[in-house]
Each structure stands twice: as structure tokens, then as C-alpha cells.
Design an enzyme around this catalytic site. Structure first.
Site, PDB file in Angstrom:
ATOM      1  N   ASP A  37      30.651 -16.517 -12.148  1.00 28.11           N
ATOM      2  CA  ASP A  37      30.442 -16.004 -13.575  1.00 28.11           C
ATOM      3  C   ASP A  37      30.792 -17.461 -14.384  1.00 28.11           C
ATOM      4  OD1 ASP A  37      30.361 -14.721 -15.510  1.00 28.11           O
ATOM      5  OD2 ASP A  37      30.667 -12.256 -13.948  1.00 28.11           O
ATOM      6  N   ASP A  72      29.790 -22.941 -16.482  1.00 29.44           N
ATOM      7  CA  ASP A  72      28.822 -22.139 -16.383  1.00 29.44           C
ATOM      8  C   ASP A  72      26.836 -23.060 -16.199  1.00 29.44           C
ATOM      9  OD1 ASP A  72      26.960 -22.340 -18.707  1.00 29.44           O
ATOM     10  OD2 ASP A  72      27.914 -23.525 -20.524  1.00 29.44           O
ATOM     11  N   VAL A  73      26.113 -21.884 -15.594  1.00 31.06           N
ATOM     12  CA  VAL A  73      25.041 -21.788 -14.993  1.00 31.06           C
ATOM     13  C   VAL A  73      24.333 -22.528 -16.448  1.00 31.06           C
ATOM     14  CG1 VAL A  73      25.584 -20.540 -13.066  1.00 31.06           C
ATOM     15  CG2 VAL A  73      24.590 -19.711 -15.316  1.00 31.06           C
ATOM     16  N   ASN A  99      21.261 -13.426 -11.290  1.00 35.64           N
ATOM     17  CA  ASN A  99      21.672 -12.331 -12.222  1.00 35.64           C
ATOM     18  C   ASN A  99      22.231 -13.251 -13.228  1.00 35.64           C
ATOM     19  OD1 ASN A  99      22.358  -9.849 -12.865  1.00 35.64           O
ATOM     20  ND2 ASN A  99      24.193 -10.324 -13.325  1.00 35.64           N
ATOM     21  N   TYR A 170      14.680 -13.421 -25.568  1.00 39.18           N
ATOM     22  CA  TYR A 170      14.839 -12.983 -24.490  1.00 39.18           C
ATOM     23  C   TYR A 170      13.571 -12.860 -23.876  1.00 39.18           C
ATOM     24  CZ  TYR A 170      16.896  -9.590 -21.281  1.00 39.18           C
ATOM     25  OH  TYR A 170      17.259  -9.061 -20.121  1.00 39.18           O
ATOM     26  N   LYS A 174      12.583 -14.249 -20.027  1.00 38.36           N
ATOM     27  CA  LYS A 174      12.516 -13.794 -19.152  1.00 38.36           C
ATOM     28  C   LYS A 174      11.169 -13.146 -19.016  1.00 38.36           C
ATOM     29  CE  LYS A 174      16.010 -11.432 -18.930  1.00 38.36           C
ATOM     30  NZ  LYS A 174      16.837 -12.163 -17.106  1.00 38.36           N
ATOM     31  N   THR A 205      25.347  -0.050 -17.744  1.00 35.72           N
ATOM     32  CA  THR A 205      26.149  -1.079 -16.736  1.00 35.72           C
ATOM     33  C   THR A 205      27.479  -0.995 -17.805  1.00 35.72           C
ATOM     34  OG1 THR A 205      25.799  -2.911 -18.616  1.00 35.72           O
ATOM     35  CG2 THR A 205      24.149  -2.779 -16.056  1.00 35.72           C
TER      36      THR A 205
END
Length: 269
Positions: A37, A72-73, A99, A170, A174, A205
Site C-alpha cells: 500500500d 507507489d504502484v 487491487n 474511472y 477499468k 468497504t
């Protein structure tokens, strides 16, 4: 021995929410877990209660090894360093769950006709580019070991259109993840690497509940009008499908996008 004993799983965005649910579920099946994360204790921000001090400690409590990597991906160099650390620590990588992502800019600013370049690039990077970087690094390891399971995360937003042009950045990101999944599955199939994707619907969530009051009776009632199973989703609903895609149950499944939405995909937008 669990279904995934001896396997190593990396889950991005696993400090809270759905990512944490995937990490704990795969740990319960015996996999050693890498929690990634941007901030490893991100659960605190949304009042998500852990059963131990960290998600890594929660995983270790069921008898597996677990490490946390803050990275940081959206940064290719950071992703390369993360995968190198995974290989140095565990010697292999069997499962990647991409994810990390989300609608992290104001939804009302995402109209298709007016979304700003800055918002567009940010949301594309957080969702699509991060998936690309992690898949490319995982592919190097999995091709070498001639095995692996990659599970990407799309969304109902990437499967169904909407009449208002809302959150266009978004939705496109996706949808791109879904198509990238198919392309990568075709390429990696000969190396015995399965690449699949889930497309969750409305899930309760901690972030959605705190920021959008998603779990309020009023909002739940509005949501289930469009859900044939007449309930909103829980993180564990998605985690069970991740289990299918991460284990030998799905050995002959690749290139698929599985909607985990209670049938929401059947409803007009």
C-alpha cells in the site's frame, strides 16, 4: 495444508478494504502474503478495525509469513524495487492481485465532456498504469517459473455504461484493465500463467462507508433496486472469487472478466 500452502501472493492496496480482505483470505488458505500500500496503516484513516497491529500481523496470526512494502504502484521504479524485494525474500511469486485504485478525485469532476487533463491522467495512472506496471514485473517472475495467477480488478463502471457521462476517467481505466487482462492472458498462456479479472459492483468497504455513507439504510435501499440478489456486496464476496482465481480450481480459466455484483450487470444504468 491449505490450498495455497507454499505459494506467495502479492496484493496491492492491501492496507484496508477489499485488498485487506483478499490478503486475509489468501493467508487463510496458506499463502505467504506481501501487503502493498502507499501507506501500510491506511485502515486508520477510515476507522477500519484490525484484529492485530497491522495487516501483516493479521496474516501471520494464521500461521503464514507476511511482509509489508510501502510503495507507489504508479511509479515504475518503485514497482521494480517491490518485485525485486519479493523475489529476494521468498524466491518466487505465485499470485498477484492488482487491487490498488479507485475514484480518488471528485466524481462530479469526471464528466466525459469536461474532465480535466490532470484528473484524467491521475485516475488512469492510479488504476490502469499501476496494473500495467505490476503485471509486467510479475510476468518476468512467473514466466521464469512457468506458473502463476494474475488477478486484475476492474469494476462495474468498466463493464456498464451510464447515461450521464459520469466518472469517465474511472470507467475508461477499468474498461482498459478488462481488455488488458484479455491481451495479457493470450500472451502468457503458453507460459502456464493465468490472467483473469473481477469486476465488483457495490461493496461495503470502510472507505465507501465513511466517505459516501454507502452502508446507510437509505443508500442500501437505493442500491438494491438495481441488484437482482437484493443485497449489496461485502468484501468477502469478492475474496471468495479471488480464491477461485488464485487456486487450482481455475487452472483452465484465463482471459475472463467475472462480475461480482449480485447481478447488477443485468440492470440498465
Amino acid at each position: 495444508m491449505g490450498k495455497l500452502s507454499g505459494k506467495v501472493a502479492l496484493i496491492t492496496g492491501a492496507g484496508r478494504g477489499l485488498g485487506r480482505a483478499y490478503a486475509l483470505h489468501l493467508a487463510g488458505l496458506g499463502a505467504d502474503i506481501v501487503v502493498n500500500d502507499l501507506v501500510l496503516d491506511s485502515a486508520k484513516e477510515f476507522d477500519e478495525e484490525l484484529t492485530a497491529e497491522t495487516v501483516m500481523a493479521e496474516c501471520e496470526a494464521v500461521g503464514v509469513r507476511s511482509i509489508g512494502i510501502a510503495a507507489d504502484v504508479t511509479d515504475r521504479n518503485a514497482v521494480e524495487r517491490m518485485f525485486q524485494e519479493v523475489k529476494e525474500t521468498f524466491g518466487r511469486l505465485d499470485i498477484l492481485v492488482n487491487n490498488a485504485g479507485g475514484v480518488l478525485r471528485p466524481a462530479e469532476a469526471g464528466k466525459a465532456s469536461s474532465v480535466s487533463e490532470d484528473d484524467w491522467r491521475f485516475i488512469m495512472d492510479v488504476n490502469m498504469t499501476s496494473t500495467l506496471f505490476c503485471c509486467q514485473e510479475a510476468a518476468k517472475i512467473m514466466r521464469e517459473q512457468k506458473s502463476g495467477k494474475i488477478i486484475n480488478v476492474s469494476s462495474q463502471a468498466g463493464v456498464r455504461g451510464n447515461m450521464g457521462g459520469d466518472v469517465s476517467h474511472y470507467c475508461v481505466a477499468k474498461a482498459g484493465i478488462a481488455e488488458y487482462t484479455r491481451l495479457l492472458a493470450g500472451e502468457l498462456g503458453p507460459d502456464n500463467v493465468n490472467v483473469n479479472c473481477i469486476a465488483p459492483g457495490i461493496v461495503l468497504t470502510s472507505r465507501a462507508n465513511k466517505q459516501f455513507n454507502r452502508n446507510s439504510p437509505e443508500n442500501v435501499a437505493k442500491a438494491i433496486v438495481h441488484i437482482p440478489l437484493k443485497r449489496v456486496g461485502l468484501p468477502e464476496d469478492c475474496a471468495k472469487v479471488v480464491e477461485f482465481l488464485a487456486t487450482d480450481l481455475s487452472d483452465y480459466v484465463t482471459g475472463q472478466v467475472i462480475c461480482v455484483c449480485g447481478g447488477m450487470v443485468l440492470s440498465p444504468s
